[in-house]
Every structure is written in structure tokens, then in C-alpha cells.
Write an enzyme that holds these catalytic residues in place. Structure first.
Site, PDB file in Angstrom:
ATOM      1  N   ASP A  50       0.813  -1.223   0.000  1.00  0.00           N
ATOM      2  CA  ASP A  50       0.000   0.000   0.000  1.00  0.00           C
ATOM      3  C   ASP A  50       0.845   1.271   0.000  1.00  0.00           C
ATOM      4  OD1 ASP A  50      -2.254  -1.662   0.102  1.00  0.00           O
ATOM      5  OD2 ASP A  50      -2.153  -1.748   2.288  1.00  0.00           O
ATOM      6  N   HIS A  79      -4.942  -1.737  -5.560  1.00  0.00           N
ATOM      7  CA  HIS A  79      -4.201  -0.573  -6.025  1.00  0.00           C
ATOM      8  C   HIS A  79      -5.199   0.523  -6.385  1.00  0.00           C
ATOM      9  CE1 HIS A  79      -0.624  -3.331  -7.343  1.00  0.00           C
ATOM     10  NE2 HIS A  79      -0.882  -3.394  -6.063  1.00  0.00           N
ATOM     11  N   ASN A 115      -5.822 -10.290  -3.889  1.00  0.00           N
ATOM     12  CA  ASN A 115      -5.520  -9.753  -2.565  1.00  0.00           C
ATOM     13  C   ASN A 115      -4.937  -8.351  -2.705  1.00  0.00           C
ATOM     14  OD1 ASN A 115      -3.343 -11.031  -3.811  1.00  0.00           O
ATOM     15  ND2 ASN A 115      -2.268 -11.388  -1.913  1.00  0.00           N
TER      16      ASN A 115
HETATM   17  P1  GDP Z   1      -0.746   0.156  -3.577  1.00  0.00           P
HETATM   18  O1  GDP Z   1      -1.384  -1.106  -3.109  1.00  0.00           O
HETATM   19  O2  GDP Z   1       0.716   0.215  -3.324  1.00  0.00           O
HETATM   20  O3  GDP Z   1      -1.088   0.495  -5.001  1.00  0.00           O
HETATM   21  O4  GDP Z   1      -1.363   1.338  -2.678  1.00  0.00           O
HETATM   22  P2  GDP Z   1      -2.916   1.538  -2.263  1.00  0.00           P
HETATM   23  O5  GDP Z   1      -3.639   2.022  -3.449  1.00  0.00           O
HETATM   24  O6  GDP Z   1      -3.430   0.338  -1.562  1.00  0.00           O
HETATM   25  O7  GDP Z   1      -2.776   2.640  -1.144  1.00  0.00           O
HETATM   26  C1  GDP Z   1      -2.278   3.908  -1.413  1.00  0.00           C
HETATM   27  C2  GDP Z   1      -3.377   4.945  -1.120  1.00  0.00           C
HETATM   28  O8  GDP Z   1      -2.808   6.222  -1.030  1.00  0.00           O
HETATM   29  C3  GDP Z   1      -4.400   5.047  -2.232  1.00  0.00           C
HETATM   30  O9  GDP Z   1      -5.657   5.332  -1.644  1.00  0.00           O
HETATM   31  C4  GDP Z   1      -3.916   6.216  -3.071  1.00  0.00           C
HETATM   32  O10 GDP Z   1      -4.961   6.885  -3.756  1.00  0.00           O
HETATM   33  C5  GDP Z   1      -3.314   7.077  -2.019  1.00  0.00           C
HETATM   34  N1  GDP Z   1      -2.161   7.886  -2.429  1.00  0.00           N
HETATM   35  C6  GDP Z   1      -1.114   7.545  -3.203  1.00  0.00           C
HETATM   36  N2  GDP Z   1      -0.195   8.515  -3.238  1.00  0.00           N
HETATM   37  C7  GDP Z   1      -0.669   9.508  -2.447  1.00  0.00           C
HETATM   38  C8  GDP Z   1      -0.164  10.776  -2.045  1.00  0.00           C
HETATM   39  O11 GDP Z   1       0.936  11.196  -2.395  1.00  0.00           O
HETATM   40  N3  GDP Z   1      -0.949  11.507  -1.188  1.00  0.00           N
HETATM   41  C9  GDP Z   1      -2.152  11.070  -0.742  1.00  0.00           C
HETATM   42  N4  GDP Z   1      -2.838  11.833   0.079  1.00  0.00           N
HETATM   43  N5  GDP Z   1      -2.653   9.880  -1.104  1.00  0.00           N
HETATM   44  C10 GDP Z   1      -1.919   9.111  -1.934  1.00  0.00           C
HETATM   45 MG    MG Z   2      -2.839  -1.742  -1.804  1.00  0.00          MG
END
Ligand code: GDP
Ligand code: MG
Length: 424
Positions: free
Chosen positions: A12, A40, A37
């Protein structure tokens, strides 16, 4: 050109967000491991999307997306995910989505088994997403898996299914006293959800080999972070597949190719969904404040994520196992509310300070050593260059960069596609 986007922490980190951004300059985006699981989240001009199985490049019209042989695919879930995206106007066809014939199908009995085992474990549970991932990878290595390419050979598939279902029922009935599954049910399920994907199923290794000959640029998208890798993570509280960048070419079907670039994605603070040692964990009001500020609830499950300060020890280890050439730091904007920003700079194990990521019991008993750096206390969401950032924010980036020993090339200051700074 082969580039990997991988997670430095517990998952995440914003991998989907960075793939969505950086895939602009790529022809192909490939998921190489894991299943639904993953969660993104991508926010761009098309809307807000949560991708579980589909590569995050699916939101760019000119990008071809590959679901590699290292993946496990729940075809019922995939069919819903595809239908949902199509409803939002995203175009998905065999032209822009290729599914490996070697990818393993996550069957309904894997989901059942995952839930039954978590129930059986009760307080000792792994914190599984209950989507069948551990049982399906287990069966893969026991050579009892069904692959996407098997859907082309119906007679042989049915015969193989007979043997597998008989074997699986020994576990479902004998171990869990659960209702057995039937061959007909499983076969009908495979046909119901599988047939629509036949035009998408191909040898993705051949496809990628040809693409590379034509100098196409390929990006690998990891699911979960370094610390959830089956070999190098916090086993057994890991995922059941390799999340590391080096596995990208293998899980994509081109095991002989080498990465040209490994970009690690890390968060400006720490989060961890599920069980397992999480040394830098914060509790109480301090934790709740950070969870709220960052909206830290799992994209796949909605579970509140455990939170903590940036963990230098774990991240340095993450950078090492990912072989990162450079890094992106995400969610910098979330820390804007803090006067002083805590950072976990080392661990204490049996009264001694350690700077390396400990193994096993040592990790279980490790305590965080916290230092504080100055906060910036203002909104940085609109910053687009390093010069736009308040000094304290840029100092924080430089501090982290030095601590983990790898250059930070991107600073993400918001969830939308354009909310980022490229460090020149
Ligand atoms: P992943 O599984 O690595 O793709 O990450 P996730 O999507 O599960 O979690 C990352 C969360 O942080 C998501 O809700 C994104 O929209 C959010 N996000 C990503 N980069 C940023 C950022 O720079 N600032 C903020 N506020 N939210 C972010
Ligand atoms: Mg994630």
C-alpha cells in the site's frame, strides 16, 4: 527497456498510483505475481478506481496490459472487475489485455479453504485477505493447480478436475468438516467465468519477447511490498508469492531478461495491514490521527491499517532486496499536520541498538528508537517543483534519502495523477 515498480515497505505504498503516472512512457504494463488480494487505488481524470487483478496500465488507452504466469487469477473476480471498469468507460479487449496461459486459477475451494483455515486459527490467524491466495499458491507447488491455458482443453480439464476435487475434498471434509465440492459445480464455474477470457489467454512470454525485440518499453507492477515477500519478508506473515522486483521477469514469462531500472515506492510513514511484527507501530490517539489523515483503510478489504512513523531499518532492507536504483516517496502531504515528525531510526534488541533488519525472534522483540524532525505545517498538495516545497519538507525528503541510501526521484504530494514532483 524493463522497469520494475515495487514496494519498499509492507504494501500500500502507492504502487498503483505511481504505475498509473509513470506508465505514460511505457508500451506494456505487467503484473507478475499475486492475485486479487492486491488493492491498487488510482485516481486520474477518468475517475477513482480500485484494481485488484488488472495491471494499473489498463487506464491508459495505448498501453497493453499483461497478467503474467506468476499470478493467481480468480476468474469470477476478474469478470466483475472487468465489467465494473467497462461501466466507467475503460476499454478492455484482447488487444490491450493479455492473460498468461500459465497463470493459475484461484478456485472457489481455495477461497473456502482460506476462510476455514483463518477461522480454525482464531487468535493465531495470519490476517489473510481470505481470497484464497495461500491455498492456491500451495496447490501450485503441490502441482494441483489449474492453469488459464487448461480452459482450452475441456476434456482433459474435466479429467484433471476429477482427480483434484477428490483430493481437495479429503481436506475440506477431513480437516475442516466442511461441505465437499463437486466436479460438476467446479467445471460449470470454470466455464461460466472462464470462457469469456479465452480470447485473452496467450503465451505472454512469447508476446513480451517479441515486444522487446521491437524495443517496446515494459513496466512490471508488484503487488504488496518487500516485507511481504515470501522469501525475504516477515515470514510467515507474508504473502504467498515473491513481491520483489527481481521476480518480475520470471513472473512475466521472460525469465532470462534483466531489469534495466528498479524503482522502489515507499511511503513517507509506515502502514501495515494484517498481522505480523511491525516494530514502528504507533497506538492510541497518535495512531488514530495519522490513520485519519492518511485515510489508511485497506483497498481490498476495508480493514483499518496499522500505522507508524517512517521506518529507516525496514525501508533500508526493502531498498536492498528490491535492488532499487531510485525511489518515489508517497503521501508526503499526509504529514502536513504534524509539528514534529517521528522517524524510527533504529531498533533496540536486548538492550542493543541495531541498524540491520533483524530475523525471527529478534524482530519480534525489537523496539523502535524514535527521533523527531521538524514538520512544515502547511498544505503541500499544489507543489510541483522542489522549489515549491517548504524547506522542512524538502529537508525531510533529504533526511530519508540519506538514511536509506538511495536517491529519491519522485515526491508524491496527493493521490491524483498530477500531484507529484520530479526531482531533477
Ligand atoms: P498500492 O497497493 O501500493 O497500489 O497502494 P494503495 O492504493 O493500496 O494505497 C495507497 C493509497 O494512497 C491510495 O488510496 C492512493 O490513492 C493514495 N495515495 C497515493 N499517493 C498519495 C499521495 O501522495 N498523497 C495522498 N494523500 N494519497 C496518496
Ligand atoms: Mg494496496
Amino acid at each position: 527497456m524493463l522497469t520494475a515498480i515495487s514496494g519498499i515497505n509492507w504494501g500500500d505504498e502507492g504502487k498503483g498510483r505511481m504505475v498509473d503516472l509513470l506508465s505514460e512512457n511505457y508500451d506494456i504494463v505487467c503484473r507478475y505475481q499475486g492475485g486479487n488480494n492486491a488493492g491498487h487505488t488510482v485516481i486520474n481524470d477518468l475517475g477513482e478506481f480500485i484494481l485488484n487483478l488488472l495491471p494499473s496500465g489498463i487506464l491508459r488507452e495505448d498501453v497493453v496490459n499483461v497478467m503474467g504466469s506468476g499470478m493467481v487469477i480468480d476468474i469470477e473476480h476478474l469478470s466483475k472487475e472487468v465489467a465494473n471498469l467497462k461501466k466507467s468507460g475503460v476499454k478492455i479487449s484482447p488487444e490491450n489485455l493479455k492473460i498468461s496461459n500459465r497463470a493459475i486459477i484461484t478456485m472457489p475451494y481455495h477461497v473456502m479453504q482460506d476462510c476455514l483455515e483463518e477461522e480454525r486459527l482464531a487468535d493465531a490467524k495470519y490476517g489473510s485477505t481470505r481470497r484464497g491466495i495461500a491455498p492456491v499458491y500451495g496447490d501450485k507447488y503441490l502441482k494441483k493447480g489449474i492453469r488459464m491455458g487448461d480452459l482450452f482443453h475441456k476434456e482433459a480439464l474435466k479429467k484433471r478436475l476429477e482427480g483434484i476435487v477428490e483430493w481437495k475434498n479429503l481436506t475440506l471434509k477431513g480437516v475442516y468438516d466442511a461441505k465437499p465440492v463437486t466436479v460438476d459445480e467446479m467445471y460449470d464455474w470454470l466455464m461460466k467465468f472462464g470462457e469469456q477470457f479465452l480470447p485473452f489467454v496467450t503465451d505472454t512470454g512469447l508476446f513480451l519477447t517479441e515486444a522487446l525485440k521491437q524495443n517496446k518499453k515494459v513496466m512490471f507492477e508488484a503487488q504488496l511490498g518487500a516485507l511481504r515477500d515470501i522469501d525475504f519478508g516477515i515470514y510467515p506473515f507474508t504473502s504467498s508469492s515473491p513481491t520483489i522486483a527481481a521476480y518480475g521477469p520470471i513472473g512475466a514469462g521472460i525469465p532470462g531478461k534483466r531489469l534495466d531500472l528498479s524503482i522502489g515506492i515507499m511511503k513517507a510513514y509506515s502502514t501495515c495491514v494484517g498481522e505480523g511484527p511491525f516494530t514502528c507501530e504507533m497506538f492510541g490517539d497518535e495512531a488514530e490521527e495519522l490513520r485519519q489523515a492518511g485515510g489508511e483503510y485497506g483497498a481490498a478489504t476495508g480493514r483499518p491499517r496499522r500505522v507508524g512513523p517512517f521506518d529507516v531499518v525496514a525501508s533500508k532492507y526493502g531498498v536492498m532486496v528490491q535492488g532499487s536504483d531510485c525511489l518515489a516517496i508517497t503521501k508526503m502531504d499526509v504529514l502536513s499536520y504534524l509539528d514534529k515528525i517521528p522517524v524510527c531510526v533504529a531498533y533496540e534488541v536486548n538492550g542493543e541498538r541495531v541498524d540491520y533488519f533483524p530475523y525471527g525472534e529478534e524482530l519480534e522483540i525489537a523496539k523502535p528508537i524514535i527521533e523527531y524532525v521538524d514538520g512544515w505545517k502547511c498544505d503541500i498538495n499544489k507543489c510541483r517543483t522542489v522549489e515549491d516545497l517548504p524547506k522542512a519538507a524538502y529537508d525531510y525528503v533529504k533526511y530519508i534519502e540519506k538514511a536509506v541510501g538511495c536517491p529519491i526521484k519522485y515526491i508524491s504530494v496527493g493521490a491524483a495523477r498530477e500531484d507529484y514532483i520530479e526531482v531533477k
